[in-house]
Design an enzyme around this catalytic site. Sequence first.
Site, PDB file in Angstrom:
ATOM      1  N   ARG A 124      53.083  43.286  52.847  1.00  0.00           N
ATOM      2  CA  ARG A 124      51.419  43.843  53.167  1.00  0.00           C
ATOM      3  C   ARG A 124      50.780  43.924  52.075  1.00  0.00           C
ATOM      4  O   ARG A 124      49.707  45.186  51.879  1.00  0.00           O
ATOM      5  CB  ARG A 124      51.701  45.212  54.223  1.00  0.00           C
ATOM      6  CG  ARG A 124      52.104  44.581  55.688  1.00  0.00           C
ATOM      7  CD  ARG A 124      51.797  45.908  56.488  1.00  0.00           C
ATOM      8  NE  ARG A 124      52.255  45.245  57.796  1.00  0.00           N
ATOM      9  CZ  ARG A 124      53.505  45.702  58.583  1.00  0.00           C
ATOM     10  NH1 ARG A 124      54.412  46.319  57.531  1.00  0.00           N
ATOM     11  NH2 ARG A 124      53.974  45.216  59.682  1.00  0.00           N
ATOM     12  N   LYS A 146      39.392  36.550  45.565  1.00  0.00           N
ATOM     13  CA  LYS A 146      39.721  35.843  46.789  1.00  0.00           C
ATOM     14  C   LYS A 146      41.279  35.098  46.444  1.00  0.00           C
ATOM     15  O   LYS A 146      41.349  34.460  45.436  1.00  0.00           O
ATOM     16  CB  LYS A 146      38.648  34.640  46.571  1.00  0.00           C
ATOM     17  CG  LYS A 146      37.248  34.987  47.275  1.00  0.00           C
ATOM     18  CD  LYS A 146      36.625  33.632  47.587  1.00  0.00           C
ATOM     19  CE  LYS A 146      35.321  33.971  48.445  1.00  0.00           C
ATOM     20  NZ  LYS A 146      34.484  32.716  48.691  1.00  0.00           N
ATOM     21  N   GLU A 188      31.601  24.538  36.930  1.00  0.00           N
ATOM     22  CA  GLU A 188      31.517  25.735  37.340  1.00  0.00           C
ATOM     23  C   GLU A 188      30.619  26.828  36.514  1.00  0.00           C
ATOM     24  O   GLU A 188      29.831  27.773  37.166  1.00  0.00           O
ATOM     25  CB  GLU A 188      32.916  26.498  37.635  1.00  0.00           C
ATOM     26  CG  GLU A 188      33.633  25.854  38.927  1.00  0.00           C
ATOM     27  CD  GLU A 188      33.410  26.453  40.180  1.00  0.00           C
ATOM     28  OE1 GLU A 188      32.472  27.447  40.288  1.00  0.00           O
ATOM     29  OE2 GLU A 188      33.984  26.139  41.095  1.00  0.00           O
ATOM     30  N   LYS A 230      30.052  37.394  37.908  1.00  0.00           N
ATOM     31  CA  LYS A 230      30.971  37.068  39.119  1.00  0.00           C
ATOM     32  C   LYS A 230      31.149  38.738  39.413  1.00  0.00           C
ATOM     33  O   LYS A 230      31.310  39.155  40.538  1.00  0.00           O
ATOM     34  CB  LYS A 230      32.341  36.772  38.774  1.00  0.00           C
ATOM     35  CG  LYS A 230      33.157  36.665  40.108  1.00  0.00           C
ATOM     36  CD  LYS A 230      33.296  35.267  40.719  1.00  0.00           C
ATOM     37  CE  LYS A 230      34.203  35.144  41.932  1.00  0.00           C
ATOM     38  NZ  LYS A 230      35.057  34.314  41.396  1.00  0.00           N
ATOM     39  N   GLU A 240      32.047  38.980  50.807  1.00  0.00           N
ATOM     40  CA  GLU A 240      30.961  37.730  51.109  1.00  0.00           C
ATOM     41  C   GLU A 240      30.410  37.650  52.418  1.00  0.00           C
ATOM     42  O   GLU A 240      30.420  36.861  53.367  1.00  0.00           O
ATOM     43  CB  GLU A 240      31.946  36.401  51.048  1.00  0.00           C
ATOM     44  CG  GLU A 240      31.038  35.114  50.718  1.00  0.00           C
ATOM     45  CD  GLU A 240      31.973  33.919  50.677  1.00  0.00           C
ATOM     46  OE1 GLU A 240      31.861  33.025  51.556  1.00  0.00           O
ATOM     47  OE2 GLU A 240      32.602  33.745  49.597  1.00  0.00           O
ATOM     48  N   ARG A 244      27.343  37.290  47.720  1.00  0.00           N
ATOM     49  CA  ARG A 244      28.432  36.648  47.221  1.00  0.00           C
ATOM     50  C   ARG A 244      28.450  35.199  47.749  1.00  0.00           C
ATOM     51  O   ARG A 244      28.887  34.579  46.915  1.00  0.00           O
ATOM     52  CB  ARG A 244      29.987  37.279  47.642  1.00  0.00           C
ATOM     53  CG  ARG A 244      30.882  36.695  46.683  1.00  0.00           C
ATOM     54  CD  ARG A 244      32.309  37.479  46.936  1.00  0.00           C
ATOM     55  NE  ARG A 244      33.279  36.972  46.323  1.00  0.00           N
ATOM     56  CZ  ARG A 244      34.606  37.441  46.114  1.00  0.00           C
ATOM     57  NH1 ARG A 244      34.818  38.579  46.208  1.00  0.00           N
ATOM     58  NH2 ARG A 244      35.390  36.602  45.522  1.00  0.00           N
ATOM     59  N   ASN A 248      28.948  30.135  46.291  1.00  0.00           N
ATOM     60  CA  ASN A 248      29.397  28.746  46.876  1.00  0.00           C
ATOM     61  C   ASN A 248      28.432  27.695  46.710  1.00  0.00           C
ATOM     62  O   ASN A 248      28.552  26.660  47.254  1.00  0.00           O
ATOM     63  CB  ASN A 248      29.446  28.975  48.403  1.00  0.00           C
ATOM     64  CG  ASN A 248      30.565  29.999  48.609  1.00  0.00           C
ATOM     65  OD1 ASN A 248      31.587  29.924  48.215  1.00  0.00           O
ATOM     66  ND2 ASN A 248      30.233  30.766  49.810  1.00  0.00           N
ATOM     67  N   HIS A 251      29.723  24.154  46.659  1.00  0.00           N
ATOM     68  CA  HIS A 251      31.056  24.216  47.441  1.00  0.00           C
ATOM     69  C   HIS A 251      30.998  23.752  48.843  1.00  0.00           C
ATOM     70  O   HIS A 251      31.932  23.234  49.347  1.00  0.00           O
ATOM     71  CB  HIS A 251      31.625  25.580  47.509  1.00  0.00           C
ATOM     72  CG  HIS A 251      31.886  26.150  46.017  1.00  0.00           C
ATOM     73  ND1 HIS A 251      31.172  26.264  44.767  1.00  0.00           N
ATOM     74  CD2 HIS A 251      32.988  26.305  45.614  1.00  0.00           C
ATOM     75  CE1 HIS A 251      31.919  26.538  43.766  1.00  0.00           C
ATOM     76  NE2 HIS A 251      33.004  26.590  44.229  1.00  0.00           N
ATOM     77  N   HIS A 255      33.900  21.150  48.612  1.00  0.00           N
ATOM     78  CA  HIS A 255      35.250  21.284  49.433  1.00  0.00           C
ATOM     79  C   HIS A 255      35.152  20.279  50.338  1.00  0.00           C
ATOM     80  O   HIS A 255      36.526  19.710  50.585  1.00  0.00           O
ATOM     81  CB  HIS A 255      35.231  22.628  50.229  1.00  0.00           C
ATOM     82  CG  HIS A 255      35.457  23.817  49.267  1.00  0.00           C
ATOM     83  ND1 HIS A 255      35.294  25.413  49.977  1.00  0.00           N
ATOM     84  CD2 HIS A 255      35.675  24.106  48.015  1.00  0.00           C
ATOM     85  CE1 HIS A 255      35.503  26.000  48.747  1.00  0.00           C
ATOM     86  NE2 HIS A 255      35.801  25.601  48.016  1.00  0.00           N
ATOM     87  N   HIS A 268      39.035  20.344  41.311  1.00  0.00           N
ATOM     88  CA  HIS A 268      37.968  21.433  42.128  1.00  0.00           C
ATOM     89  C   HIS A 268      36.712  21.292  41.447  1.00  0.00           C
ATOM     90  O   HIS A 268      35.589  21.060  42.161  1.00  0.00           O
ATOM     91  CB  HIS A 268      38.357  22.787  42.100  1.00  0.00           C
ATOM     92  CG  HIS A 268      37.572  23.766  42.790  1.00  0.00           C
ATOM     93  ND1 HIS A 268      37.107  23.549  43.967  1.00  0.00           N
ATOM     94  CD2 HIS A 268      36.880  24.743  42.387  1.00  0.00           C
ATOM     95  CE1 HIS A 268      36.046  24.648  44.424  1.00  0.00           C
ATOM     96  NE2 HIS A 268      36.223  25.205  43.249  1.00  0.00           N
TER      97      HIS A 268
END
Length: 364
Positions: A124, A146, A188, A230, A240, A244, A248, A251, A255, A268
């Site tokens: 956990r 993330k 990026e 960031k 997010e 935030r 993206n 993205h 993605h 990526h």
Amino acid sequence: MIRPLTVRLGTRSYSILIGEGLLDQVGPLARKALGSTARRVALITNTTVNKLYGERVSGSLTDAGFRVFEASIKDGERFKTLGTAEKLFDSLIEQNFERSDAIVALGGGVVGDLAGFVAATFLRGIRFVQVPTTLLAQIDSSVGGKTGVNHRLGKNLIGSFHQPSLVVIDPATLRSLPERELSAGMFEAVKYGVIRDFRLFQRIDKRLESIAGVEIGPTCELIRRCCAIKAEVVREDERESGLRRILNFGHTVGHALESATKYKRFLHGEAVGLGMIAESLVSRRMGLLGTEALLAITALVTRVGTVPSASTLAFDDIISAMVRDKKTQAGRLVFVLPVEIGRVTIRSDVPLPVVKKALSEALS
């Protein structure tokens, strides 16, 4: 003297350290961040990075009093899966890892995302340290918490927010990267300029060759500014729910391109580069972005590097992948659209014909 950046999240705040030679200091830096209770660390890396830096980092950790268990995964986005995570869980259980122990992620974004996901879910949640070795990981994925793995139907659909205890960035590792990997990171970096900082966009344009040659001064400056942006965004919106989402940009399309090609054609950053062009074209067609800014974004993305061809992809496959993405809202595609260089808006009302026309122009 290394001047740390801090991601301020109350009791979960942590430092980002950036400097040449820090790879050999990972052990004492991790010991300071993790404290005396951590007896063991799992050094998770990939086969390529392990050959380059595994022994140095393992030795530094050992000298700092850690018992080090090394776990190497296969190299590539298509191995960022639950299956790979399960093998790492097996190893940690066999090694009798405890909650006081920790993970060190040594590698690029795939290693960091996967190791972070394992750290977030094993027992956990245990602590972990990010040691990114690619430009994309150094300026983006190692910061912000993330973590996740890919599913065959979509990228990063399974994951968790789990902040690291420390991020250690040695830009000298970039000298071992192929040109294509460096370009992937630079895409990026351009993203940060478009969404938040016009001056950064201009500096990238002026110093692209110096950064591509991994000149330490300009490269450290680039990494630090991207990480600072960031950190600011994550401090305001860790999970997010609002601000935030601007991270993206590129993205939604990016993605989808990765997913539609089963993570085998694009790095990526390359997919994000194409995505930024496509989403800028969407913004222009929506009347939000001026022609001059569109041309500037397209020109810089094109200067950063070439990307694999996407002209053979079916639009329906790309659209289907976008619909399955975790960024959709009430079944609507969500886009981060530039209004000017340095400022973006988030829209979920883009007509599908606009998306298709922009995709056609970008991917051709």
